[in-house]
Write a protein that holds these residues in place. Sequence first.
Motif, short mmCIF file in Angstrom:
data_model
loop_
_atom_site.label_atom_id
_atom_site.label_comp_id
_atom_site.label_asym_id
_atom_site.label_seq_id
_atom_site.Cartn_x
_atom_site.Cartn_y
_atom_site.Cartn_z
N ARG A 72 0.81 -1.22 0.00
CA ARG A 72 0.00 0.00 0.00
C ARG A 72 0.84 1.26 0.00
O ARG A 72 0.37 2.32 -0.43
CB ARG A 72 -0.95 -0.02 1.21
N VAL A 73 2.08 1.19 0.48
CA VAL A 73 2.94 2.37 0.47
C VAL A 73 4.10 2.22 -0.51
O VAL A 73 4.97 3.09 -0.57
CB VAL A 73 3.49 2.69 1.89
N GLN A 74 4.10 1.13 -1.26
CA GLN A 74 5.11 0.96 -2.31
C GLN A 74 4.62 1.46 -3.66
O GLN A 74 5.38 1.48 -4.63
CB GLN A 74 5.51 -0.52 -2.42
N ASP A 75 3.36 1.87 -3.74
CA ASP A 75 2.81 2.39 -4.97
C ASP A 75 3.58 3.64 -5.40
O ASP A 75 3.69 4.61 -4.64
CB ASP A 75 1.33 2.73 -4.77
N GLU A 76 4.13 3.63 -6.61
CA GLU A 76 4.98 4.72 -7.07
C GLU A 76 4.23 6.04 -7.16
O GLU A 76 4.79 7.11 -6.87
CB GLU A 76 5.61 4.36 -8.42
N GLN A 77 2.97 6.00 -7.58
CA GLN A 77 2.20 7.23 -7.68
C GLN A 77 1.96 7.83 -6.30
O GLN A 77 2.04 9.06 -6.12
CB GLN A 77 0.88 6.97 -8.40
N LEU A 78 1.65 6.99 -5.33
CA LEU A 78 1.45 7.47 -3.96
C LEU A 78 2.73 8.11 -3.43
O LEU A 78 2.70 9.20 -2.84
CB LEU A 78 1.02 6.33 -3.05
N ARG A 79 3.85 7.46 -3.65
CA ARG A 79 5.12 7.98 -3.15
C ARG A 79 5.48 9.31 -3.84
O ARG A 79 6.01 10.22 -3.20
CB ARG A 79 6.23 6.94 -3.34
N ALA A 80 5.18 9.40 -5.12
CA ALA A 80 5.44 10.65 -5.83
C ALA A 80 4.56 11.78 -5.28
O ALA A 80 5.02 12.91 -5.11
CB ALA A 80 5.20 10.46 -7.32
N ARG A 81 3.30 11.46 -4.99
CA ARG A 81 2.39 12.48 -4.44
C ARG A 81 2.83 12.90 -3.05
O ARG A 81 2.73 14.08 -2.69
CB ARG A 81 0.95 11.96 -4.42
N LEU A 82 3.32 11.94 -2.25
CA LEU A 82 3.76 12.27 -0.90
C LEU A 82 5.00 13.16 -0.94
O LEU A 82 5.10 14.14 -0.19
CB LEU A 82 4.05 10.98 -0.12
#
Length: 217
Positions: A72-82
């Motif tokens: 759930r926190v390895q998603d590249e889009q999520l990490r880019a948004r964070l």
Amino acid sequence: MNIPRSRIARIAAPLLACGLLVAAAGCSFSPTAARNTPAGQVTVVLPATAMPGHGYAFVPMPSITAPEQDARVQDEQLRARLQKALDSALQAKGYRPVDVARADFLVAWRVGVRDIHDVQAVQTEVGNTTPMAGIKCSGGSCSQLVVRNEDGAPVVRYNTSDRTEGGLLVEMVEPGSIRVVWRALNTGTVRPGVGEQANLDAIAAHTLAQLPAPPAH
């Protein structure tokens, strides 16, 4: 200036020692407080009165602990948004992104989630007088923890709940010495929609709220 892997490992060491989502010396974790705060409960583990300068650069951090490796926190889009949210929060405070070779300080961050299953004995009272667990007995000596079931046998009353807890750890590091100059840990319950940019922006701003303003020119 290239940051060698050995130095990145030195940056990672204090973050791993923090345990990220586990209570440890110098890193508090309060699920109750975190649930009551939409943007999480922030603990500034290492405060500072001033920062080394205005320019910052992000450094990549390996995901090592189990909460960090959660899909759930390895998603590249999520990490880019964070990271975009942290970028915006830093610039809102007056800092500016620069090339790593010219950075006054480096920004390292980790994020992780874990699922929590709580089982707690019921101690809540009904109204102002009668304990819930004492409904099946009378008098002031009724137990708040033990009742009788339909067969008359004593049983303990429990409440169960499931939730997902998240943690964001951010450190500001001097490039030359790799000394941490500021560190904050944000923990809280993860709710649906937390990965939306507006929510991440709020989390980032809350996490960095106590970061000192950049030095005067």
